[in-house]
Design a protein around this motif. Structure first.
Motif, mmCIF file in Angstrom:
data_model
loop_
_atom_site.group_PDB
_atom_site.id
_atom_site.type_symbol
_atom_site.label_atom_id
_atom_site.label_comp_id
_atom_site.label_asym_id
_atom_site.label_seq_id
_atom_site.Cartn_x
_atom_site.Cartn_y
_atom_site.Cartn_z
ATOM 1 N N GLU A 120 -13.041 9.300 -0.426
ATOM 2 C CA GLU A 120 -13.793 8.124 -0.404
ATOM 3 C C GLU A 120 -13.422 7.273 -1.641
ATOM 4 O OE1 GLU A 120 -18.352 6.580 -1.152
ATOM 5 O OE2 GLU A 120 -18.134 8.586 -1.025
ATOM 6 N N ARG A 121 -13.030 8.118 -2.628
ATOM 7 C CA ARG A 121 -12.648 7.450 -3.808
ATOM 8 C C ARG A 121 -11.438 6.190 -3.654
ATOM 9 N NH1 ARG A 121 -11.981 12.286 -8.165
ATOM 10 N NH2 ARG A 121 -14.195 13.175 -8.320
ATOM 11 N N GLU A 122 -10.654 6.766 -2.841
ATOM 12 C CA GLU A 122 -9.384 5.823 -2.447
ATOM 13 C C GLU A 122 -9.819 4.556 -1.858
ATOM 14 O OE1 GLU A 122 -5.030 6.253 0.018
ATOM 15 O OE2 GLU A 122 -6.761 8.144 0.200
ATOM 16 N N MET A 123 -10.968 4.231 -1.381
ATOM 17 C CA MET A 123 -11.570 3.068 -1.095
ATOM 18 C C MET A 123 -11.669 1.910 -2.044
ATOM 19 S SD MET A 123 -12.171 3.537 2.005
ATOM 20 C CE MET A 123 -10.819 4.844 2.102
ATOM 21 N N TYR A 124 -11.381 2.487 -3.411
ATOM 22 C CA TYR A 124 -11.796 1.538 -4.397
ATOM 23 C C TYR A 124 -10.488 1.669 -5.301
ATOM 24 C CZ TYR A 124 -16.461 2.005 -2.731
ATOM 25 O OH TYR A 124 -17.469 2.038 -2.110
ATOM 26 N N LEU A 125 -9.400 2.030 -4.873
ATOM 27 C CA LEU A 125 -8.087 2.014 -5.752
ATOM 28 C C LEU A 125 -7.236 1.154 -4.983
ATOM 29 C CD1 LEU A 125 -7.611 6.080 -6.026
ATOM 30 C CD2 LEU A 125 -8.680 4.333 -7.742
ATOM 31 N N PRO A 126 -6.314 0.453 -5.865
ATOM 32 C CA PRO A 126 -5.381 -0.613 -5.308
ATOM 33 C C PRO A 126 -4.344 0.041 -4.267
ATOM 34 C CG PRO A 126 -5.690 -0.593 -7.604
ATOM 35 C CD PRO A 126 -6.232 0.452 -7.293
ATOM 36 N N SER A 127 -4.086 -0.443 -3.545
ATOM 37 C CA SER A 127 -3.160 0.058 -2.310
ATOM 38 C C SER A 127 -2.046 -1.035 -2.097
ATOM 39 C CB SER A 127 -3.876 0.533 -1.088
ATOM 40 O OG SER A 127 -2.926 0.717 -0.156
#
Length: 574
Positions: free
Chosen positions: A263-270
């Protein structure tokens, strides 16, 4: 070709002939739907198409049915036809049609019953279990573990491309509380009796175990550390500890996740979203469409315009994201990854989330993409009495403890024995029994009994872990004559096996793997009846023996297929 497919073709030709002759004045031929009569005395298949086109043809359904019957081409499939009731057409097939099923099963092996799905609706993402990484999995997670993998296996057999995914709820306040709970137990073990678990924190004995591991690793290094720094360190240590538990238990249970999505990855730049986070990208698109607005300092999504009962907050006035915010980004991202169908398996207490998540997908141009399978509770019993606490820990019984006690096969079978709409009453004592009162044992014993017959005939009685297809080839000649299989018990087995392809297609369509447990029990029951009433190795002549062994081998293949889709072993010996 399966008997059902051949019969459908014959009926299609009959309808065309009736229409061309003027006996059936309709514009289009109706869909030829075949059903199994409830009473086997009415035949093998029934067709109701005559009733469905009576209004357009302005004729009596029985008159239409007779015109259809008159137009059926000459064939080697149908034994007799009966027009019954208001216009049902009942078919009884020749024995050879059933006997051919034995050959088809044995020739196709693991491919028997497989289907195909059209392009555009084939790629499926099934997300299931998705437990918070703050504690061990409970028994309810075990139900989702069984249901998710069985649904994936079932849909693959029906021709879908299926991707299994575990969503890790590792973002937000609950993770910080987990770290603070570990810190409290750590300090308590170092003699700080006044250290308290935060309100809404985690009190299970496993938290003590995590704290002890930190002490074993670091001693009192964190005793006087900055509180926030300590919380972060312990949160991440506990997170890794629990995730190892999750990987270990799902690997052991036979789950195969292609992706563990944080879920954390939803808020990390990609890079995938031009340097933005999935959340920012999705919210930006929704804002451009006018579906995002601000009110009272919070950010809202206009979910009420897409079928939800009210609008939903995605970011609170204090800047914290809601749980729904992650769902917004996550489900949009799944669609961006190219999936046609998104299937989520949730507990029944999440019913209220369905409309809001479906609304997001509709707003993004994907209406109807989301399917949610809601599962009811699992109630544990022992000696007929409810069980809620572990004898070992005095706390809730975990998923791991359940499979430690009753085994993986029994746990899977019971978890899959009912529709998700029904609660499961799981009797631990029955699940451990090694007799016919235990349904999984009853089914597995049928498979093992067949393996023994084949081993004995092929001269491998004392050997284990054999390639049973190879053993069957040794025991049964390639040109075995199946025409001698005419006993009622034999025909019943062949008829049941002929239903397997339809079962797969319909159960996959309805996302209903529980039907395979019923089918397995029915097939095993018919085999046990056949075994009791029909001599096999001591049959009256060699030809009948070999034919009955071929029938047994086909049943073995279908039982192994059915159990395999459910994720249950098919033992050769019990």
């Amino acid at each position: 070709m399966q008997p059902r497919e051949e019969l459908t073709q014959l009926l299609t030709k009959a309808f065309e002939a009736a229409r061309e002759s003027g006996a059936l004045p309709i514009e289009n031929i109706p869909e030829i739907a075949l059903e199994r009569p409830r009473d086997e005395g009415h035949g093998d298949w029934a067709c109701t198409a005559a009733l469905r086109c009576a209004k357009e043809a302005k004729k009596n359904p029985r008159e239409i049915a007779q015109a259809i019957v008159d137009g059926i081409p000459a064939n080697d499939l149908i034994e007799n036809i009966e027009i019954a009731g208001p216009g049902f057409i009942n078919f009884r097939l020749k024995n050879v049609a059933m006997q051919d099923v034995v050959s088809q099963v044995r020739e196709q092996g693991a491919d028997y019953g497989k289907g195909t799905q059209p392009e555009g609706k084939r790629k499926v993402n099934i997300e299931y279990i998705s437990a918070n990484p703050t504690g061990p999995m409970h028994v309810g997670h075990g139900r989702w573990a069984a249901l998710g993998s069985a649904t994936a296996n079932l849909m693959r057999h029906a021709g879908y491309e299926v991707f299994e995914e575990f969503y890790i709820n590792d973002h937000g306040v609950q993770m910080d509380k987990f770290g603070l709970s570990i810190a409290a137990r750590y300090l308590q073990q170092l003699g700080h009796e006044d250290a308290a678990v935060p309100e809404g924190g985690y009190n299970g004995l496993y938290v003590n175990d995590i704290a002890k591991e930190i002490i074993d690793r670091d001693g009192n290094k964190w005793e006087d550390a900055d509180e926030h720094e300590r919380m972060v360190e312990f949160r991440e240590f506990g997170y890794a500890y629990i995730m190892k538990m999750f990987h270990d238990i799902t690997d052991r249970f036979g789950n195969h996740f292609e992706r563990w999505q944080s879920e954390r990855e939803m808020y990390l730049p990609s890079d995938e979203f031009g340097g933005k986070s999935p959340f920012e990208y999705c919210i930006g698109n929704l804002k451009d469409k006018g579906d995002i607005y601000e009110k009272d300092g919070a950010v809202w999504f206009k979910s009420s315009e897409y079928g939800d009962e009210k609008d939903r907050v995605v970011r609170k006035a204090d800047g914290d994201y809601t749980y729904f915010a992650s769902d917004v980004a996550y489900h949009y991202w799944k669609k961006e990854r190219g999936f046609d169908i998104l299937i989520d398996i949730w507990g029944a207490d999440h019913h209220g989330y369905i409309a809001r998540v479906a609304a997001v997908l509709a707003a993004m141009g994907f209406p109807g993409a989301l399917e949610v399978m809601l599962g009811q509770l699992v109630n544990l019993f022992r000696d007929g009495k409810p069980v809620r606490m572990s004898k070992r820990t005095g706390e809730m019984i975990t998923f791991e403890e359940l499979i430690d006690e009753v085994g993986i096969d029994a746990t899977r079978y019971y978890m899959l024995s009912r529709s998700t709409e029904q609660p499961i009453d799981f009797d631990i004592d029955v699940a451990k029994k090694q007799d016919s009162s235990n349904p999984v044992y009853y089914v597995q014993y049928a498979h093992a009994r067949i393996c023994k017959l084949l081993r004995d005939e092929a001269g491998h009685s004392g050997e284990d872990n054999l390639d049973m297809a190879a053993v069957a080839s040794e025991a049964i000649p390639a040109d075995v004559d199946l025409s001698v299989l005419t006993a009622p018990e034999e025909l019943a087995l062949m008829r049941k096996m002929s239903e397997f392809g339809d079962l797969i297609a319909l159960a996959a369509r309805d996302r209903a793997p529980f039907r395979l447990t019923h089918y397995a029990q029915d097939l095993a029951s018919l085999f046990h009846q056949f075994y009791t009433n029909c001599k096999i190795l001591k049959a009256d002549d060699e030809g009948l023996k070999k034919a009955r062994l071929a029938l047994c081998d086909a049943v073995r293949v279908v039982l192994e297929q059915t159990l395999g889709i459910l994720g249950i072993s098919a033992p050769q010996r019990m």
